[in-house]
Write a protein that holds these residues in place. Sequence first.
Motif: not given
Length: 323
Positions: A209-211, A232-233, A239-245, A309-312
């Motif tokens: 899950p990414l937005v 969601t990331g 495309g760098n991960l900067v946060g989550v919600f 590259v993934g989420i667990i």
Amino acid sequence: MTSILNTARQVLAVEADAVSALIERLDERFERAVEMILACQGRVVITGMGKSGLICQKIASTMASTGTPALFLHPAEGIHGDLGMLMKGDVVIAISNSGETEEISRILPVIKRMGLPLIAMTGNVRSTLGRAGDVTLDISVKEEACPLGLAPTASTTATLAMGDALAVALLERRGFREEDFALFHPGGALGKKLLLRVEDMMHSGSAIPLVRDDTLLKEALFEITSKKLGVTGVTDAEGNLVGVFTDGDLRRRIEGGFDILNAPIGTIMSANPKRILRSNLAAKALQRMEEHSITSLFVFETEESRIPVGIIHIHDLLKAGVA
């Protein structure tokens, strides 16, 4: 009842003393036994009769599970054909408290004729077995815990402790690791803790899950619900991960009375999300989630990587029995 407890305490005290006495007896003979086994090109064959035989089976099992190939040879079966399991390159550990067990004495000449190194573990170092050993380890005890002095109790405990000492010394000399141990224990919770890695269980590709950070929250909610992970990331343009919600963040925002549905998710996200490497053990991911009271971790290739590259998710770990 007091009498029962006193008896139990006396038994434990006698057996504890028997094990403690072994410490002072450890010397270069123990070191030679370990080196002899390390040099073994075959298997460690452990043999003993009766109660000693049961202890032999436990020692063989412990060695086999910690990197030293080992098996149990029943000496009575041995003199009726099972000595055929012995082969050049083997090391034999023969165990007898008296050192005069008939079945052990009858297989000693065969062991000698085959030229197999013999480690004797006995309570009588001047016995037939004690004198036959290339290395003899003294496992004698002052007394048995049995008040009749008949049932092997302290002597079998001391023997088992000496066997454990050999197995652990060998384990350390071989540089045996948790991962090696896991290979011999693939079943059950232990195997899952030591074998399963994050990459074996993570959601990857389109399942992540990414937005983008400029996505409106009301649109981001579709990503959260469709991927069914409650999170969601949030990424930047590269495309760098900067946060989550998370859905928990949503509840807290709504309870705060803010009209946030039309807010860009980048303005209300939680920054600096916790992360895990794909090569880490799954058990480490669970530990990290529990430590930070979270239910998911985004997965990265390396410590320097910023693109996930993934989420667990914790449900994946619990379902797999990693607990």
